[in-house]
Design an enzyme around this catalytic site. Structure first.
Site, PDB file in Angstrom:
ATOM      1  N   ARG A 192      92.127 -16.953  50.224  1.00 41.52           N
ATOM      2  CA  ARG A 192      91.960 -15.660  49.547  1.00 41.52           C
ATOM      3  C   ARG A 192      91.147 -14.686  50.390  1.00 41.52           C
ATOM      4  O   ARG A 192      91.248 -13.478  50.234  1.00 41.52           O
ATOM      5  CB  ARG A 192      91.246 -15.844  48.202  1.00 41.52           C
ATOM      6  CG  ARG A 192      92.034 -16.618  47.149  1.00 41.52           C
ATOM      7  CD  ARG A 192      91.343 -16.472  45.808  1.00 41.52           C
ATOM      8  NE  ARG A 192      91.707 -17.506  44.851  1.00 41.52           N
ATOM      9  CZ  ARG A 192      92.726 -17.445  44.011  1.00 41.52           C
ATOM     10  NH1 ARG A 192      93.526 -16.409  44.037  1.00 41.52           N
ATOM     11  NH2 ARG A 192      92.964 -18.408  43.155  1.00 41.52           N
ATOM     12  N   GLU A 247      97.771  -6.168  39.348  1.00 36.66           N
ATOM     13  CA  GLU A 247      98.170  -7.506  39.801  1.00 36.66           C
ATOM     14  C   GLU A 247      98.316  -7.531  41.319  1.00 36.66           C
ATOM     15  O   GLU A 247      98.641  -6.506  41.926  1.00 36.66           O
ATOM     16  CB  GLU A 247      99.528  -7.866  39.190  1.00 36.66           C
ATOM     17  CG  GLU A 247      99.457  -8.792  38.018  1.00 36.66           C
ATOM     18  CD  GLU A 247      99.091 -10.234  38.380  1.00 36.66           C
ATOM     19  OE1 GLU A 247      98.399 -10.482  39.388  1.00 36.66           O
ATOM     20  OE2 GLU A 247      99.498 -11.115  37.626  1.00 36.66           O
ATOM     21  N   ASP A 248      98.111  -8.693  41.903  1.00 36.37           N
ATOM     22  CA  ASP A 248      98.341  -8.825  43.341  1.00 36.37           C
ATOM     23  C   ASP A 248      99.823  -8.980  43.654  1.00 36.37           C
ATOM     24  O   ASP A 248     100.330  -8.372  44.580  1.00 36.37           O
ATOM     25  CB  ASP A 248      97.539 -10.008  43.921  1.00 36.37           C
ATOM     26  CG  ASP A 248      97.787 -11.311  43.183  1.00 36.37           C
ATOM     27  OD1 ASP A 248      98.388 -11.295  42.085  1.00 36.37           O
ATOM     28  OD2 ASP A 248      97.381 -12.362  43.701  1.00 36.37           O
ATOM     29  N   ASP A 271     106.195 -12.241  41.042  1.00 38.92           N
ATOM     30  CA  ASP A 271     107.124 -13.222  41.602  1.00 38.92           C
ATOM     31  C   ASP A 271     108.205 -13.453  40.534  1.00 38.92           C
ATOM     32  O   ASP A 271     109.132 -12.646  40.414  1.00 38.92           O
ATOM     33  CB  ASP A 271     106.283 -14.477  41.900  1.00 38.92           C
ATOM     34  CG  ASP A 271     106.970 -15.474  42.784  1.00 38.92           C
ATOM     35  OD1 ASP A 271     108.040 -15.953  42.400  1.00 38.92           O
ATOM     36  OD2 ASP A 271     106.432 -15.788  43.859  1.00 38.92           O
ATOM     37  N   PHE A 276     106.214 -17.378  50.872  1.00 45.22           N
ATOM     38  CA  PHE A 276     104.927 -17.640  50.214  1.00 45.22           C
ATOM     39  C   PHE A 276     103.817 -17.019  51.048  1.00 45.22           C
ATOM     40  O   PHE A 276     103.635 -17.382  52.211  1.00 45.22           O
ATOM     41  CB  PHE A 276     104.706 -19.140  50.027  1.00 45.22           C
ATOM     42  CG  PHE A 276     103.580 -19.407  49.084  1.00 45.22           C
ATOM     43  CD1 PHE A 276     103.791 -19.379  47.705  1.00 45.22           C
ATOM     44  CD2 PHE A 276     102.298 -19.645  49.553  1.00 45.22           C
ATOM     45  CE1 PHE A 276     102.733 -19.586  46.824  1.00 45.22           C
ATOM     46  CE2 PHE A 276     101.242 -19.850  48.680  1.00 45.22           C
ATOM     47  CZ  PHE A 276     101.467 -19.820  47.310  1.00 45.22           C
TER      48      PHE A 276
HETATM   49  C1  PRP Z   1      99.603 -15.587  40.784  1.00 44.48           C
HETATM   50  C2  PRP Z   1      99.472 -14.088  40.920  1.00 44.48           C
HETATM   51  C3  PRP Z   1     100.132 -13.574  39.672  1.00 44.48           C
HETATM   52  C4  PRP Z   1     101.192 -14.615  39.387  1.00 44.48           C
HETATM   53  C5  PRP Z   1     102.518 -14.072  39.799  1.00 44.48           C
HETATM   54  O1  PRP Z   1      98.579 -16.039  39.964  1.00 44.48           O
HETATM   55  O2  PRP Z   1      98.126 -13.692  41.020  1.00 44.48           O
HETATM   56  O3  PRP Z   1      99.234 -13.488  38.592  1.00 44.48           O
HETATM   57  O4  PRP Z   1     100.876 -15.771  40.182  1.00 44.48           O
HETATM   58  O5  PRP Z   1     103.524 -15.000  39.594  1.00 44.48           O
HETATM   59  P1  PRP Z   1     104.690 -14.819  38.530  1.00 44.48           P
HETATM   60  O6  PRP Z   1     105.256 -13.441  38.702  1.00 44.48           O
HETATM   61  O7  PRP Z   1     105.670 -15.898  38.946  1.00 44.48           O
HETATM   62  O8  PRP Z   1     104.149 -15.057  37.159  1.00 44.48           O
HETATM   63  P2  PRP Z   1      98.092 -17.553  39.904  1.00 44.48           P
HETATM   64  O9  PRP Z   1      98.628 -18.179  38.632  1.00 44.48           O
HETATM   65  O10 PRP Z   1      98.458 -18.255  41.189  1.00 44.48           O
HETATM   66  O11 PRP Z   1      96.551 -17.411  39.728  1.00 44.48           O
HETATM   67  P3  PRP Z   1      95.476 -16.677  40.686  1.00 44.48           P
HETATM   68  O12 PRP Z   1      95.646 -15.194  40.476  1.00 44.48           O
HETATM   69  O13 PRP Z   1      94.163 -17.153  40.166  1.00 44.48           O
HETATM   70  O14 PRP Z   1      95.758 -17.086  42.101  1.00 44.48           O
HETATM   71  C1  7HP Z   2     102.228 -16.497  43.231  1.00 46.02           C
HETATM   72  C2  7HP Z   2     101.761 -16.510  44.532  1.00 46.02           C
HETATM   73  N1  7HP Z   2     100.549 -16.792  45.055  1.00 46.02           N
HETATM   74  C3  7HP Z   2     100.410 -16.703  46.382  1.00 46.02           C
HETATM   75  N2  7HP Z   2     101.428 -16.372  47.212  1.00 46.02           N
HETATM   76  C4  7HP Z   2     102.644 -16.084  46.731  1.00 46.02           C
HETATM   77  O1  7HP Z   2     103.633 -15.759  47.555  1.00 46.02           O
HETATM   78  C5  7HP Z   2     102.835 -16.154  45.336  1.00 46.02           C
HETATM   79  N3  7HP Z   2     103.903 -15.921  44.527  1.00 46.02           N
HETATM   80  N4  7HP Z   2     103.513 -16.139  43.254  1.00 46.02           N
END
Ligand code: PRP
Ligand code: 7HP
Length: 188
Positions: free
Chosen positions: A171, A105-106, A109, A158
């Protein structure tokens, strides 16, 4: 029309993590994962789309057998706040029964996305299931979940870049930055 990267970068208030910092930390994670999974042929699952850059760099430097797969999850809510509702858009292709699986995961949150995915994949009886997150924002957590491997613990800001987006954009920035507040307040 030429792509205006300068305009894109003008939206960034400051760089939180530089390309060099990210590269060094990803290499450290790679050494740790290569060591921990020696002889286990792990399946690394990329969570689309945010994790693509991290996943690509991470996989490239794993110095042992491994396999790749992809999952896509949609979370409802606005850019800044998770709604608590998570939906599977694309499942992984491979069977994971008896496999050593690492979800990549990136960012973590609220933790709701990773919580959903680990619960889903656990039902398929993998030999082991671990998570690696480039970024962890523990202050935002809404459920009891902690990544097994973490790149950086970051403050409640953010962030965009290196795969992370705001409204689908940013991105492609090579570093991780914090947007100027007017970028998202003007958009509301
Ligand atoms: C983002 C990120 C995680 C998730 C984290 O995905 O890539 O998957 O939010 O947030 P959380 O811990 O509150 O669940 P997003 O739904 O924005 O999709 P993306 O990866 O396509 O940007
Ligand atoms: C999701 C997400 N996407 C982009 N930037 C952040 O800081 C974020 N938190 N959760």
């Amino acid at each position: 029309m030429a792509f205006n990267k300068t305009g894109l970068e003008n939206d960034v208030g400051y760089v939180l993590l530089s390309e060099t910092q990210i590269r060094q930390r990803v290499q450290e994670l790679d050494m740790q994962i290569t060591r921990d999974y020696e002889g286990k042929n792990p399946l690394l699952v990329c969570v689309l789309k945010g994790a693509v850059n991290f996943y690509s760099d991470l996989c490239r430097n794993i110095a042992d057998y491994m396999e790749m797969d992809f999952i896509a999850i949609s979370s409802y809510g606005n850019e800044m706040k998770h709604s608590g509702i998570v939906r599977l858009i694309k499942d992984i292709d491979k069977s994971i029964t008896g496999r050593h699986v690492i979800i990549v995961e990136d960012i973590m949150d609220s933790g709701l996305t990773l919580n959903y995915m680990t619960n889903l994949l656990k039902t398929r009886n993998p030999a082991s299931l671990k998570t690696v997150c480039l970024l962890d924002k523990p202050e935002r957590r809404e459920c009891a979940i902690t990544p097994d491997y973490v790149g950086f613990v970051i403050p409640d800001e953010f962030v965009v870049g290196y795969g992370l987006d705001y409204a689908g954009t940013y991105r492609n920035l090579p570093y991780i930055g914090v947007l100027k507040p007017e970028v998202y307040t003007d958009a509301e």
